[in-house]
Design a protein around this motif. Structure first.
Motif, PDB file in Angstrom:
ATOM      1  N   MET A 246      -8.815  -4.262   8.388  1.00  0.00           N
ATOM      2  CA  MET A 246      -8.968  -2.937   7.614  1.00  0.00           C
ATOM      3  C   MET A 246      -8.032  -3.013   6.389  1.00  0.00           C
ATOM      4  O   MET A 246      -6.687  -3.313   6.558  1.00  0.00           O
ATOM      5  CB  MET A 246      -8.201  -1.908   8.496  1.00  0.00           C
ATOM      6  CG  MET A 246      -8.238  -0.467   7.932  1.00  0.00           C
ATOM      7  SD  MET A 246      -7.720   1.105   9.026  1.00  0.00           S
ATOM      8  CE  MET A 246      -8.820   0.710  10.596  1.00  0.00           C
ATOM      9  N   THR A 247      -8.641  -2.663   5.278  1.00  0.00           N
ATOM     10  CA  THR A 247      -7.980  -2.924   4.055  1.00  0.00           C
ATOM     11  C   THR A 247      -7.401  -1.496   3.590  1.00  0.00           C
ATOM     12  O   THR A 247      -7.705  -0.470   4.083  1.00  0.00           O
ATOM     13  CB  THR A 247      -9.104  -3.114   2.737  1.00  0.00           C
ATOM     14  OG1 THR A 247     -10.237  -2.413   2.664  1.00  0.00           O
ATOM     15  CG2 THR A 247      -9.578  -4.441   2.852  1.00  0.00           C
ATOM     16  N   ALA A 248      -6.188  -1.573   2.896  1.00  0.00           N
ATOM     17  CA  ALA A 248      -5.554  -0.270   2.557  1.00  0.00           C
ATOM     18  C   ALA A 248      -6.299   0.411   1.439  1.00  0.00           C
ATOM     19  O   ALA A 248      -6.822  -0.198   0.540  1.00  0.00           O
ATOM     20  CB  ALA A 248      -3.883  -0.817   1.980  1.00  0.00           C
ATOM     21  N   PRO A 249      -6.140   1.665   1.372  1.00  0.00           N
ATOM     22  CA  PRO A 249      -6.672   2.290   0.058  1.00  0.00           C
ATOM     23  C   PRO A 249      -6.094   1.689  -1.322  1.00  0.00           C
ATOM     24  O   PRO A 249      -4.888   1.151  -1.143  1.00  0.00           O
ATOM     25  CB  PRO A 249      -6.503   3.827   0.334  1.00  0.00           C
ATOM     26  CG  PRO A 249      -5.740   3.736   1.829  1.00  0.00           C
ATOM     27  CD  PRO A 249      -5.357   2.664   2.315  1.00  0.00           C
ATOM     28  N   ASP A 250      -7.082   1.834  -2.215  1.00  0.00           N
ATOM     29  CA  ASP A 250      -6.790   1.459  -3.503  1.00  0.00           C
ATOM     30  C   ASP A 250      -6.283   2.578  -4.428  1.00  0.00           C
ATOM     31  O   ASP A 250      -6.702   3.791  -4.357  1.00  0.00           O
ATOM     32  CB  ASP A 250      -8.024   1.078  -4.504  1.00  0.00           C
ATOM     33  CG  ASP A 250      -7.923   0.482  -5.741  1.00  0.00           C
ATOM     34  OD1 ASP A 250      -6.671   0.536  -6.246  1.00  0.00           O
ATOM     35  OD2 ASP A 250      -8.754   0.109  -6.374  1.00  0.00           O
ATOM     36  N   SER A 251      -4.935   2.140  -4.962  1.00  0.00           N
ATOM     37  CA  SER A 251      -4.275   3.404  -5.794  1.00  0.00           C
ATOM     38  C   SER A 251      -5.177   4.067  -6.866  1.00  0.00           C
ATOM     39  O   SER A 251      -4.950   5.016  -7.257  1.00  0.00           O
ATOM     40  CB  SER A 251      -3.027   3.161  -6.406  1.00  0.00           C
ATOM     41  OG  SER A 251      -2.967   1.928  -7.078  1.00  0.00           O
ATOM     42  N   SER A 252      -6.022   3.232  -7.358  1.00  0.00           N
ATOM     43  CA  SER A 252      -6.833   3.584  -8.391  1.00  0.00           C
ATOM     44  C   SER A 252      -8.027   4.254  -7.999  1.00  0.00           C
ATOM     45  O   SER A 252      -9.059   4.838  -9.010  1.00  0.00           O
ATOM     46  CB  SER A 252      -7.232   2.286  -9.352  1.00  0.00           C
ATOM     47  OG  SER A 252      -8.118   1.508  -8.711  1.00  0.00           O
ATOM     48  N   ALA A 253      -8.456   4.607  -6.844  1.00  0.00           N
ATOM     49  CA  ALA A 253      -9.542   5.193  -6.239  1.00  0.00           C
ATOM     50  C   ALA A 253      -9.444   6.696  -6.422  1.00  0.00           C
ATOM     51  O   ALA A 253      -8.139   6.991  -6.547  1.00  0.00           O
ATOM     52  CB  ALA A 253      -9.874   4.736  -4.931  1.00  0.00           C
ATOM     53  N   PRO A 254     -10.382   7.448  -6.381  1.00  0.00           N
ATOM     54  CA  PRO A 254     -10.168   8.805  -6.670  1.00  0.00           C
ATOM     55  C   PRO A 254      -9.733   9.564  -5.183  1.00  0.00           C
ATOM     56  O   PRO A 254      -9.738   8.886  -4.322  1.00  0.00           O
ATOM     57  CB  PRO A 254     -11.856   9.326  -6.810  1.00  0.00           C
ATOM     58  CG  PRO A 254     -12.548   8.232  -6.444  1.00  0.00           C
ATOM     59  CD  PRO A 254     -11.765   7.139  -6.435  1.00  0.00           C
TER      60      PRO A 254
END
Length: 269
Positions: A1-9
């Motif tokens: 499971m990948t961590a959320p991307d800070s640049s994502a909305p």
């Protein structure tokens, strides 16, 4: 499971367009964040639906936002928060934040808070979610909650300074004022638009706690703690999706958001 991307909305959903007051507060507090908003206008209001139906709708709303790659979901609907938040938090890998808990925390941040009044839709008041959360955190707190179903139509009509609205608010608030409440929780995301009138009517009699600004502050704290703040750079975007593009949808959205935006898009859940 990948961590959320800070640049994502950030993803925000509500049963209608009222949750755009939360988007407005988020943009003021977190101007670098991109936001995707979903208003389930085809099935509004959620307050008159059964808890099972509200949970099903909320899962579908969250799936839509997660499918668009959001890094966190804000449930900008008090009714959905009251009935569906634990399910959403256990089902989805991204952080899911409701409007209720930040409102409760803000209410109790004043140690002199002793008598709380809560106004909201029938569904929110009937769920007793605010009442339970407040009582669990501060035993002995006096809590008086009343449904105020006529307020949403006034707000959506744009009659936020109309004499008729003042009369309705007077009828609703008099029993709470008679109980001596010192804090008024605005338990609906439509209600921040009533703050100027409420301040005019009440003066310094009551402390007002609105679910939009308190939720935005909570989101900022969470993003900072999880290192998910979007860095300044490219201009942030705002995409608004509605499940039903009624004729007045864009005008209503502009009223709640208080600014212009790109063309509203149709969402299919």
């Amino acid at each position: 499971m990948t961590a959320p991307d800070s640049s994502a909305p950030l993803g925000v959903f509500d049963s209608g367009v009222g949750g755009l007051t939360v988007v407005r507060a988020l943009r003021e507090l977190l101007p670098d964040e991109s936001i995707i908003y979903l208003g389930d206008t085809a099935r509004v209001p959620y307050g008159s639906k059964s808890p099972d139906t509200i949970r099903r709708f909320s899962v579908e709303d969250t799936q839509f936002l997660v499918g668009h790659g959001v890094k966190a979901v804000i449930v900008a609907c008090n009714t959905a928060t009251a009935h569906a938040l634990p399910l959403l938090q256990s089902t989805f890998r991204v952080p899911v934040i409701g409007v209720l808990e930040p409102g409760v925390e803000a209410t109790l941040s004043d140690p002199n808070c002793e008598r709380v009044g809560i106004i909201g839709t029938a569904g929110t008041i009937r769920s007793s979610a605010y009442q339970y959360a407040l009582a669990m955190r501060k035993p002995g707190l006096q809590i008086h909650a009343i449904p105020t179903p006529l307020l949403v139509p006034f707000v959506e009509e744009g009659w936020t300074d109309h004499p008729a609205l003042e009369s309705v608010l007077h009828e609703y608030l008099t029993p709470l004022l008679d109980k001596g409440v010192d804090t008024l929780v605005l338990g609906c995301t439509h209600y921040p638009l009533l703050v100027p009138l409420l301040k005019k009517m009440l003066g310094d009699q009551l402390r007002l706690v609105d679910s939009a600004s308190t939720c935005a502050a909570h989101v900022k704290t969470l993003l900072e703690a999880q290192n998910l703040l979007r860095l300044p750079g490219e201009k942030p975007t705002l995409d608004i999706y509605l499940t039903d593009l009624a004729e007045q949808a864009e005008a209503l959205a502009k009223r709640f958001l208080g600014s212009t935006f790109n063309k509203v898009k149709k969402a299919t859940l």
